[in-house]
Design a protein around this motif. Structure first.
Motif, PDB file in Angstrom:
ATOM      1  N   ALA A 167       2.686 -38.863   1.835  1.00 14.94           N
ATOM      2  CA  ALA A 167       2.529 -39.126   0.516  1.00 14.94           C
ATOM      3  C   ALA A 167       1.094 -39.315  -0.040  1.00 14.94           C
ATOM      4  CB  ALA A 167       3.562 -40.035   0.072  1.00 14.94           C
ATOM      5  N   ARG A 168       0.391 -40.234   0.721  1.00 15.11           N
ATOM      6  CA  ARG A 168      -0.902 -40.587   0.465  1.00 15.11           C
ATOM      7  C   ARG A 168      -1.686 -39.396   0.401  1.00 15.11           C
ATOM      8  NH1 ARG A 168      -2.559 -46.274   1.548  1.00 15.11           N
ATOM      9  NH2 ARG A 168      -4.557 -45.343   2.851  1.00 15.11           N
ATOM     10  N   LYS A 169      -1.824 -38.466   1.408  1.00 10.98           N
ATOM     11  CA  LYS A 169      -2.501 -37.408   1.434  1.00 10.98           C
ATOM     12  C   LYS A 169      -2.221 -36.446   0.312  1.00 10.98           C
ATOM     13  CE  LYS A 169      -3.635 -33.348   4.206  1.00 10.98           C
ATOM     14  NZ  LYS A 169      -3.439 -32.392   5.392  1.00 10.98           N
ATOM     15  N   SER A 170      -0.911 -36.004   0.216  1.00 11.87           N
ATOM     16  CA  SER A 170      -0.469 -35.149  -0.767  1.00 11.87           C
ATOM     17  C   SER A 170      -0.855 -35.661  -2.278  1.00 11.87           C
ATOM     18  CB  SER A 170       1.291 -35.100  -0.726  1.00 11.87           C
ATOM     19  OG  SER A 170       1.671 -34.277  -1.887  1.00 11.87           O
ATOM     20  N   ALA A 171      -0.895 -36.923  -2.567  1.00 12.39           N
ATOM     21  CA  ALA A 171      -1.298 -37.310  -3.859  1.00 12.39           C
ATOM     22  C   ALA A 171      -2.860 -37.614  -4.051  1.00 12.39           C
ATOM     23  CB  ALA A 171      -0.632 -38.608  -4.161  1.00 12.39           C
ATOM     24  N   GLY A 172      -3.603 -37.395  -2.782  1.00 10.58           N
ATOM     25  CA  GLY A 172      -5.173 -37.816  -2.929  1.00 10.58           C
ATOM     26  C   GLY A 172      -5.228 -38.873  -2.908  1.00 10.58           C
ATOM     27  N   TRP A 173      -4.442 -39.953  -2.413  1.00  4.71           N
ATOM     28  CA  TRP A 173      -4.743 -41.270  -2.228  1.00  4.71           C
ATOM     29  C   TRP A 173      -5.515 -41.874  -0.968  1.00  4.71           C
ATOM     30  CZ3 TRP A 173       0.748 -42.341  -3.734  1.00  4.71           C
ATOM     31  CH2 TRP A 173       0.969 -42.016  -5.193  1.00  4.71           C
ATOM     32  N   ASN A 221       7.969 -32.157 -11.802  1.00  9.16           N
ATOM     33  CA  ASN A 221       6.948 -33.310 -11.634  1.00  9.16           C
ATOM     34  C   ASN A 221       5.662 -32.503 -11.771  1.00  9.16           C
ATOM     35  OD1 ASN A 221       5.029 -35.048 -10.526  1.00  9.16           O
ATOM     36  ND2 ASN A 221       5.924 -35.327  -8.591  1.00  9.16           N
ATOM     37  N   PRO A 222       4.984 -32.651 -13.157  1.00 10.49           N
ATOM     38  CA  PRO A 222       3.825 -32.141 -13.494  1.00 10.49           C
ATOM     39  C   PRO A 222       2.508 -32.627 -12.547  1.00 10.49           C
ATOM     40  CG  PRO A 222       4.878 -33.007 -15.403  1.00 10.49           C
ATOM     41  CD  PRO A 222       5.587 -33.504 -14.140  1.00 10.49           C
ATOM     42  N   PHE A 223       2.629 -33.580 -11.831  1.00  8.04           N
ATOM     43  CA  PHE A 223       1.578 -34.138 -11.050  1.00  8.04           C
ATOM     44  C   PHE A 223       1.628 -33.816  -9.582  1.00  8.04           C
ATOM     45  CE2 PHE A 223       2.336 -36.938 -14.657  1.00  8.04           C
ATOM     46  CZ  PHE A 223       1.329 -36.823 -15.326  1.00  8.04           C
ATOM     47  N   PHE A 224       2.257 -32.719  -9.004  1.00  9.13           N
ATOM     48  CA  PHE A 224       2.720 -32.326  -8.012  1.00  9.13           C
ATOM     49  C   PHE A 224       1.637 -31.291  -7.538  1.00  9.13           C
ATOM     50  CE2 PHE A 224       5.761 -29.531  -5.127  1.00  9.13           C
ATOM     51  CZ  PHE A 224       5.368 -30.160  -3.883  1.00  9.13           C
ATOM     52  N   SER A 225       0.484 -31.652  -6.603  1.00  7.03           N
ATOM     53  CA  SER A 225      -0.488 -30.985  -6.524  1.00  7.03           C
ATOM     54  C   SER A 225      -0.275 -29.695  -5.509  1.00  7.03           C
ATOM     55  CB  SER A 225      -1.810 -31.784  -5.699  1.00  7.03           C
ATOM     56  OG  SER A 225      -1.056 -32.540  -4.745  1.00  7.03           O
ATOM     57  N   GLN A 226       0.684 -29.853  -4.590  1.00  7.59           N
ATOM     58  CA  GLN A 226       1.080 -28.839  -3.619  1.00  7.59           C
ATOM     59  C   GLN A 226       1.459 -27.604  -4.716  1.00  7.59           C
ATOM     60  OE1 GLN A 226       2.767 -29.597   0.164  1.00  7.59           O
ATOM     61  NE2 GLN A 226       2.668 -31.638  -0.418  1.00  7.59           N
TER      62      GLN A 226
END
Length: 579
Positions: A377-383, A511-516
């Motif tokens: 989750a951290r990688k996917s969200a750029g955290w 989910n508009p913030f879904f980077s993938q």
């Protein structure tokens, strides 16, 4: 006649007990910067504030509802970087009715009903009356979930209640065709009601229902609906026949947990969703010291009601438990609750709790699965702040997790997905996920994660099969965007760019913030020559992942086949991503 908006702070007394000064400062800042300006923007007026509460008046139900939605979205954004226990979250109720004005204040049934609706709203949620729903339905980009008629405190007549769902998939309506029942006994375990009168114990009630779901899922001859779909009915008055139609199951298990000090009472009842008949009901009393024994009794009784001829050995298998350490189990429950917030603070807290559980019991496999999911989750969200360090941590974690969790499907699946998405070791990942699905074929999340891995491996048809299985197991999953994201990636690998773009857009609507999903939207739109679509999603992608370059794409996606990677890079380049 006016539209009345009533709001208060959920868990205000608890927040004041934790940090009186900080809570007051947060509330004052929210009122000045978010709440009051939104009321003014939507042509309303703040009638009064009462400590942790607020009353506002609007000329129209639509404006009142728009204001409430805007406030909750703004509050959710502000709360992203605040630890979950310290967040100020509002509950909002809206009603249209007669009021009496007196020296700037307002009174009457319109005010009273709005206040009662606010009292039954979820933290961060909005409850409205049928009158408001009738006026606003179709004029706002939200979903109104029917909660049925409810008898509100000190209100003479029952009020039909609707809960507003923001940015989540719309559940199938009762009139939708019934999903075909699988060829084996099918069951959905609903969220257990917390009857303790303490909102802090919600995690315990949810954890009990989730543990029962997991235990039932170990039986390969049962079709068990995912927790993410069954929990969408939490807090809603929905007929079990409707639940059976929407989830495609014959049986529904519902229950409650009442906790007083160290004593616990768990109540469960099994219902035939096709007829509404109660097939089984029982109570189990115990203490925190024998929580696992309680879970085993409930699970064994449910299975016995579903399959009367089940052998004793199969019931014993349902009693399997991962650890005898009650403290570790409770820590894991809290970690799962934090993870499902899907915020930076929530994921960080879940990771901390996972490591705490591993420290207390190094062989507790579920903690490794939780930690692996947190890193993904951290990688996917750029955290991720230190990529090299986290890769090293994940490598050690997944090796150990696969070892201690060799019989734990969730641990194997979670460690396998982290191995693929963070370490890029697709073959090992596929092997771990195949082992997980062999142990437990009822886990929607593992099927969806396996679809990503198969797409990365260049096996799009198999990936689509796995996505279809995931969606069937959890047909109204709040995290359906993850499944749609896997579907879009599989269609890209299959060079079916129209379908890839459609699936990516479906994910981003949820989910508009879904980077993938945003990356696939840019790529597929570019390859299709849809310049305006590519431009729109590029702007969002640059906001979500400002460091993305074609040159560092390999850090974000792990295609096995060079042709897949090259085409994806070409789509990003055409879409305007810098080299």
């Amino acid at each position: 006649m006016s539209a009345i908006l009533a709001a208060d702070v959920a868990g205000y007394s608890r927040l004041m007990g934790l940090d009186e000064e900080g809570t007051l400062a947060q509330l004052k800042d929210h009122r000045a910067r978010l709440i009051n300006p939104k009321v003014t923007e939507h042509r309303g007026r703040v009638v009064k504030t009462t400590g942790d509460g607020m009353l506002a008046e609007f000329a129209s139900a639509v404006e009142a509802t728009r204001c409430a939605v805007d406030i909750q979205l703004a509050m959710a954004s502000v709360n992203l970087n605040i630890a979950a226990p310290k967040r100020v979250e509002l509950r909002i109720g809206i009603h249209v009715g007669d009021i009496i004005s007196d020296e700037g204040d307002i009174f009457g049934d319109g005010v009273n009903i709005a206040a009662r609706l606010e009292g039954i709203a979820d933290p961060g949620g909005i409850c409205v009356s049928a009158r408001v729903q009738e006026d606003a339905e179709g004029r706002l980009d939200v979903v109104f979930k029917d909660g049925g008629e409810q008898q509100l405190k000190n209100i003479a007549r029952p009020v039909r209640v609707y809960r507003i769902q923001i940015g989540r998939p719309e559940a199938p309506q009762a009139s939708a065709p019934m999903l075909a029942l699988p060829g084996k006994p099918s069951v959905a375990v609903l969220s257990f009601a917390n009857m303790s009168g303490d909102a802090e114990q919600d995690y315990f009630a949810d954890g009990m229902a989730e543990d029962i779901t997991m235990a039932l899922s170990r039986f390969r001859f049962l079709f068990v609906i995912s927790r993410n779909s069954s929990f969408t009915y939490k807090g809603r008055a929905v007929d079990v026949k409707q639940i059976g139609r929407e989830l495609g199951v014959r049986y529904v298990l519902e229950g409650s947990v009442r906790r007083s000090g160290s004593k616990i009472r768990v109540t469960g009842q099994l219902i035939d969703a096709s007829t509404g008949n109660h097939l089984w009901a029982n109570n189990f009393d115990g203490t925190l010291d024998d929580i696992f024994e309680l879970q085993d009794k409930v699970t064994a009784s449910v299975v016995g009601a579903l399959i009367p001829t089940m052998r004793h050995a199969e019931i014993e298998r349902a009693k399997h438990r991962p650890t005898e350490n009650t403290d570790v189990h409770m820590i894991h429950m809290r970690g799962i609750a934090s993870l499902y917030l899907w915020t930076k603070a929530g994921v960080d807290e879940a990771l901390r709790l996972a490591h705490e559980a591993m420290k207390l019991d190094p062989d507790y496999s579920m903690a490794y699965g939780l930690a692996a999911t947190c890193y993904v989750a951290r990688k996917s969200a750029g955290w991720t702040s230190d990529r090299v360090k986290e890769m090293a941590e994940v490598e050690v974690l997944t090796l150990r997790g696969a070892e201690v969790g060799r019989d734990d499907a969730w641990a194997l699946g979670s460690c396998g997905f982290a191995t693929a998405s963070i370490l890029g070791n697709l073959d090992t990942a596929a092997s771990l996920m195949d082992r997980a699905l062999g142990l437990n074929a009822n886990m929607a999340l593992v099927w969806a994660q396996s679809a990503y891995v198969r797409a990365w491996l260049g096996e799009p048809e198999l990936a689509l099969v796995h996505v279809e299985r995931a969606k069937r197991l959890s047909p109204v999953d709040p995290h359906m965007f993850v499944m749609n994201g896997a579907e879009s990636l599989a269609y890209f690998v299959a060079r079916r760019h129209d379908e890839a773009f459609a699936a990516a857009e479906s994910a981003l609507r949820l989910n508009p913030f879904f980077s993938q999903g945003t990356r696939v939207a840019v790529v597929s739109a570019s390859l299709l020559g849809r310049r305006e679509d590519a431009k729109k999603y590029l702007a969002r992608l640059q906001m979500l992942d400002p460091e993305l370059r074609v040159s560092n794409l390999a850090e974000r996606i792990n295609f096995r086949k060079p042709d897949d990677f090259a085409l994806f890079a070409e789509g990003l380049r055409k879409g305007g991503v810098p080299s």
